[in-house]
Design a protein around this motif. Structure first.
Motif, short mmCIF file in Angstrom:
data_model
loop_
_atom_site.label_atom_id
_atom_site.label_comp_id
_atom_site.label_asym_id
_atom_site.label_seq_id
_atom_site.Cartn_x
_atom_site.Cartn_y
_atom_site.Cartn_z
N PHE A 37 27.92 96.03 69.64
CA PHE A 37 29.14 96.74 69.24
C PHE A 37 28.75 97.83 68.25
O PHE A 37 27.64 97.82 67.72
CB PHE A 37 30.12 95.77 68.56
N GLN A 39 30.47 100.61 65.04
CA GLN A 39 31.61 100.97 64.20
C GLN A 39 31.29 102.23 63.44
O GLN A 39 30.34 102.27 62.64
CB GLN A 39 31.96 99.84 63.23
N GLU A 44 37.67 101.45 64.25
CA GLU A 44 37.51 100.04 64.53
C GLU A 44 36.18 99.79 65.24
O GLU A 44 35.61 100.68 65.87
CB GLU A 44 38.67 99.56 65.42
N GLU A 46 33.88 98.77 68.09
CA GLU A 46 34.11 98.90 69.53
C GLU A 46 32.94 98.34 70.33
O GLU A 46 31.79 98.38 69.89
CB GLU A 46 34.35 100.36 69.93
N PHE A 47 33.27 97.85 71.50
CA PHE A 47 32.29 97.29 72.42
C PHE A 47 31.36 98.38 72.95
O PHE A 47 31.81 99.49 73.27
CB PHE A 47 33.02 96.61 73.57
N TRP A 104 35.52 87.93 81.08
CA TRP A 104 35.97 89.33 80.94
C TRP A 104 36.16 89.67 79.47
O TRP A 104 36.15 90.84 79.09
CB TRP A 104 37.26 89.56 81.72
N LEU A 105 36.27 88.65 78.63
CA LEU A 105 36.49 88.88 77.21
C LEU A 105 35.25 89.39 76.47
O LEU A 105 35.35 89.76 75.30
CB LEU A 105 36.97 87.60 76.54
N VAL A 107 33.98 92.08 76.54
CA VAL A 107 34.18 93.47 76.12
C VAL A 107 35.02 93.54 74.85
O VAL A 107 35.32 94.63 74.37
CB VAL A 107 34.81 94.31 77.24
N THR A 108 35.42 92.41 74.33
CA THR A 108 36.17 92.34 73.08
C THR A 108 35.37 91.54 72.07
O THR A 108 34.40 90.88 72.40
CB THR A 108 37.53 91.67 73.29
N ILE A 109 35.81 91.56 70.82
CA ILE A 109 35.10 90.80 69.79
C ILE A 109 35.43 89.31 69.87
O ILE A 109 34.77 88.49 69.24
CB ILE A 109 35.42 91.33 68.38
N THR A 110 36.44 88.95 70.65
CA THR A 110 36.99 87.58 70.66
C THR A 110 35.97 86.47 70.83
O THR A 110 35.96 85.52 70.06
CB THR A 110 38.10 87.46 71.71
#
Length: 125
Positions: A37, A39, A44, A46-47, A104-105, A107-110
């Motif tokens: 990621f 920043q 914010e 980002e991926f 699929w997640l 691509v997010t920080i989750t």
């Protein structure tokens, strides 16, 4: 516990290349999904890219497709981000992160539980 440690950042001219490395100690590296990621100031996180535990799946942000390549060497507990054709807009702190499952997640920080401290990449015009 997993501790990712990034290296390889620096200052480069537009059009140049850098290779970032991330060594992850602790939990079995070969079982982890690894992601990068970034920043930029005032923005914010980002991926950028992700790679599955075995290296057979990868995912990239549209902004870096065709320029950046993520890879891993499980024997060395290390993931890499080869960055070519760098642009000033790539300037940011780049973070390495580890997740325990691919979906699929990624691509997010989750799904990312473990994060490195980051390495600065600065691209001059």
């Amino acid at each position: 516990q997993v501790q990712p440690v990034e290296s390889g950042g620096g200052l480069v001219q537009a059009g140049g290349s850098l290779r970032l490395s991330c060594a992850a100690s602790g939990r079995t590296f070969s079982s982890l999904v690894m992601g990068w990621f970034r920043q930029a100031p005032g923005k914010e996180r980002e991926f950028v890219a992700a790679i599955s535990s075995g290296g057979d799946n990868t995912n990239y942000a549209d902004s870096v497709k065709g320029r950046f390549t993520i890879s891993r060497d499980n024997a060395k507990n290390t993931v890499y981000l080869q960055m070519n054709s760098l642009k000033p807009e790539d300037t940011a702190v780049y973070f390495c992160a580890a997740a325990v499952y691919w979906s699929w997640l990624v691509v997010t920080i989750t799904p990312y539980r473990y994060w490195g401290q980051g390495t600065q990449v600065t691209v001059s015009s």
